[in-house]
Design an enzyme around this catalytic site. Structure first.
Site, PDB file in Angstrom:
ATOM      1  N   CYS A 146       0.957  -1.203   0.141  1.00 49.41           N
ATOM      2  CA  CYS A 146       0.020  -0.121   0.011  1.00 49.41           C
ATOM      3  C   CYS A 146       0.687   1.281  -0.054  1.00 49.41           C
ATOM      4  CB  CYS A 146      -0.943  -0.058   1.079  1.00 49.41           C
ATOM      5  SG  CYS A 146      -2.056   1.546   1.240  1.00 49.41           S
ATOM      6  N   CYS A 158      -1.431   1.837  -2.829  1.00 47.54           N
ATOM      7  CA  CYS A 158      -2.526   2.871  -2.786  1.00 47.54           C
ATOM      8  C   CYS A 158      -1.830   4.251  -2.637  1.00 47.54           C
ATOM      9  CB  CYS A 158      -2.970   2.748  -1.115  1.00 47.54           C
ATOM     10  SG  CYS A 158      -3.293   1.086  -0.829  1.00 47.54           S
ATOM     11  N   LYS A 193       0.037   5.484  -6.053  1.00 47.65           N
ATOM     12  CA  LYS A 193      -0.774   5.578  -6.980  1.00 47.65           C
ATOM     13  C   LYS A 193      -1.751   6.847  -6.807  1.00 47.65           C
ATOM     14  CE  LYS A 193      -4.025   2.601  -6.991  1.00 47.65           C
ATOM     15  NZ  LYS A 193      -4.756   1.016  -6.646  1.00 47.65           N
ATOM     16  N   TYR A 239      -9.492  -3.413 -11.306  1.00 45.29           N
ATOM     17  CA  TYR A 239      -9.183  -2.026 -10.962  1.00 45.29           C
ATOM     18  C   TYR A 239      -7.945  -1.438 -10.997  1.00 45.29           C
ATOM     19  CZ  TYR A 239      -7.362  -3.455  -6.242  1.00 45.29           C
ATOM     20  OH  TYR A 239      -6.502  -3.923  -5.284  1.00 45.29           O
ATOM     21  N   GLU A 248      -7.323   1.843 -13.017  1.00 44.02           N
ATOM     22  CA  GLU A 248      -6.785   3.103 -12.642  1.00 44.02           C
ATOM     23  C   GLU A 248      -5.653   3.675 -13.168  1.00 44.02           C
ATOM     24  OE1 GLU A 248      -8.354   2.400  -7.982  1.00 44.02           O
ATOM     25  OE2 GLU A 248      -6.495   1.688  -8.531  1.00 44.02           O
ATOM     26  N   HIS A 300     -27.865  20.861  -0.118  1.00 45.53           N
ATOM     27  CA  HIS A 300     -27.999  21.706  -1.222  1.00 45.53           C
ATOM     28  C   HIS A 300     -27.248  22.793  -1.588  1.00 45.53           C
ATOM     29  CE1 HIS A 300     -30.046  22.235  -4.837  1.00 45.53           C
ATOM     30  NE2 HIS A 300     -30.418  23.356  -4.702  1.00 45.53           N
ATOM     31  N   GLU A 346     -26.715  14.726  -2.086  1.00 45.12           N
ATOM     32  CA  GLU A 346     -28.112  14.785  -1.699  1.00 45.12           C
ATOM     33  C   GLU A 346     -28.750  13.878  -2.589  1.00 45.12           C
ATOM     34  OE1 GLU A 346     -30.467  18.356  -2.627  1.00 45.12           O
ATOM     35  OE2 GLU A 346     -28.616  19.138  -3.975  1.00 45.12           O
TER      36      GLU A 346
END
Length: 450
Positions: free
Chosen positions: A42, A47, A50, A176, A180, A439, A444
């Site tokens: 990682c 992680c 990257k 993934y 990525e 909002h 939302e």
């Protein structure tokens, strides 16, 4: 019997370090072995570097978007060497932090490979140590298929050390990691072709999410070749040539200037651990554990990517801490693998928690109801771009319980992290509906779907 350590950890990645420190907090004498830099995949090859490259890849679009808001055009170019150097300097900084954390926790670090002599004895380099309990946290590594010329392809581990930016790159694999990196390199200005054997990228994720990401990647200029089989890789004076087969009769050659990235899965790092000197069992190369992370050898445990559980850094950390709490803290607990959120840092970004629509229908049948929203976020109106966000809720009509939430769009990971808490707590669609939305925001939409 007296041992050198109460706990000895093999592998100082995220899971191993978290476990070592938690056990030490309970007063255990802990040692940890690592042959490479602290932090594991990682921090060093996954992680962290990257995600930093993901950030770097977004700036060209931000420069362009700014013009719609009245800012003058920006003429900028990427200094690849500076970016890579800066990214790796941050990794080095984190290595130092991990070392200080282990020192402060009084965890002894042994440099080298850890290998079992027997269930309680481990050799690390020239040193042999004994331990009451042993934790295996050695992670995984990229795989390379047995394809002619595969030695000419690099893996994701190598991407952070390229000396020059490739002008053209082929990404092999539709998972993934491959997706990525396809988006990262495309954002940084490289011409990208992604090859996958499946009919769509990101197999295993919700189909609406997969379709939305693939369409978004295509819209950003990435060439995605689905249902394609890689036949061979050849290096010559022109660069690297990849021969692929689209169907039984048609073959095509793709030429890139320097690099092809093999992102074709990962496998547990369980070779050469001396497991044959223990009762530890493997299945498809992964260590077999029970719900307490215990192996067939009662004093040996394993967490993280070297097991068959979910291969995510936070999962490894939680598994390790649950083990330490149970064995050394007197607080028996196990890791729950239900409703674990995850993100895909593609462009567009995606995140998900809970069941996919297909999984829900298989389990609950016609009781499943889908709520879906697809819209252009306010941010892109002045930028004049047709970027879309997709949000989806999977609901069991019998109980009104939200079974899954999926999102593709800007800040998906940040939004789904909060949604994951609600789903983990068993929130119903009525609970979502009763929540007042913020909002104007994209988030939302999750509480206004009808």
């Amino acid at each position: 019997m007296t041992y050198d350590f109460d706990l000895f950890v093999i592998g100082a990645g995220s899971g191993g370090i978290a476990t070592a420190r938690r056990a030490a907090e309970y007063g255990a004498k802990v040692g940890i072995a690592e042959f490479d830099r602290l932090g594991g995949t990682c921090v060093n090859r996954g992680c962290v570097p990257k995600k930093l490259m993901v950030y770097a890849s977004h700036f060209p679009e931000l420069f362009s978007d700014a013009e719609g808001y009245g800012w003058s055009a920006v003429q900028s170019s990427l200094d690849w060497e500076k970016m890579i150097t800066t990214v790796n300097n941050e990794v080095n900084r984190l290595n130092g932090i991990y070392q200080r954390m282990l020192d402060n926790s009084k965890v002894e670090v042994l440099e080298g490979y850890g290998k079992f002599v027997d269930a309680h004895t481990i050799v690390v380099g020239e040193r042999q140590v004994t331990a009451d309990k042993v934790l295996i946290a050695v992670g995984g590594q990229p795989t390379k298929p047995n394809i002619l010329g595969i030695e000419h392809a690099i893996t994701s581990d190598d991407m952070f050390h390229l000396k020059q930016q490739p002008q053209r790159i082929v990404i092999l694999g539709g998972g993934y990691i491959g997706s990525e990196f396809a988006c990262i390199m495309n954002g940084l200005g490289t011409e990208v072709t992604q090859i996958t054997r499946s009919d769509m990228i990101l197999r295993g994720f919700d189909d609406d999410l997969r379709n939305e990401i693939q369409q978004g990647m295509t819209n950003h200029g990435i060439k995605i070749l689905n249902k394609v089989q890689l036949i061979a890789i050849e290096k010559d004076a022109e660069g690297i040539k990849l021969t692929v087969r689209k169907d039984e009769e048609t073959e095509e050659t793709i030429v890139v200037d320097a690099v092809s990235l093999a992102a074709l899965g990962r496998k547990p790092n369980t070779q050469n651990l001396g497991l044959e000197n223990t009762k530890v069992k493997l299945h498809d190369g992964a260590i077999v554990v029970d719900k307490y992370s215990c192996t067939e050898e009662e004093n040996i445990y394993a967490v993280g990517d070297c097991t068959k559980t979910i291969n995510l850094t936070p999962v490894a950390i939680n598994e390790g801490r649950a083990f330490a709490d149970t064995v050394f803290g007197g607080k028996s607990r196990t890791m729950s693998y239900e409703n674990v959120p995850t993100a895909i840092f593609t462009t567009p970004e995606a995140a998900t928690v809970g069941l996919t629509e297909a999984e829900a229908r298989e389990k609950y049948g016609d009781a499943v109801k889908i709520y879906r929203s697809r819209f252009r976020p306010m941010y892109y109106t002045l930028a004049g771009k047709e970027e879309k966000t997709m949000m989806k809720l999977v609901v069991d009509q019998n109980t009104d319980k939200v079974l899954g939430a999926h999102m593709v769009g800007t800040n998906a990971a940040e939004i789904i992290q909060g949604i994951a808490i609600a789903i983990k707590m068993g929130a119903t669609k009525a609970n979502f509906d009763a929540t007042v939305g913020i909002h104007p925001s994209s988030a939302e939409e999750f509480v206004t779907m009808r």
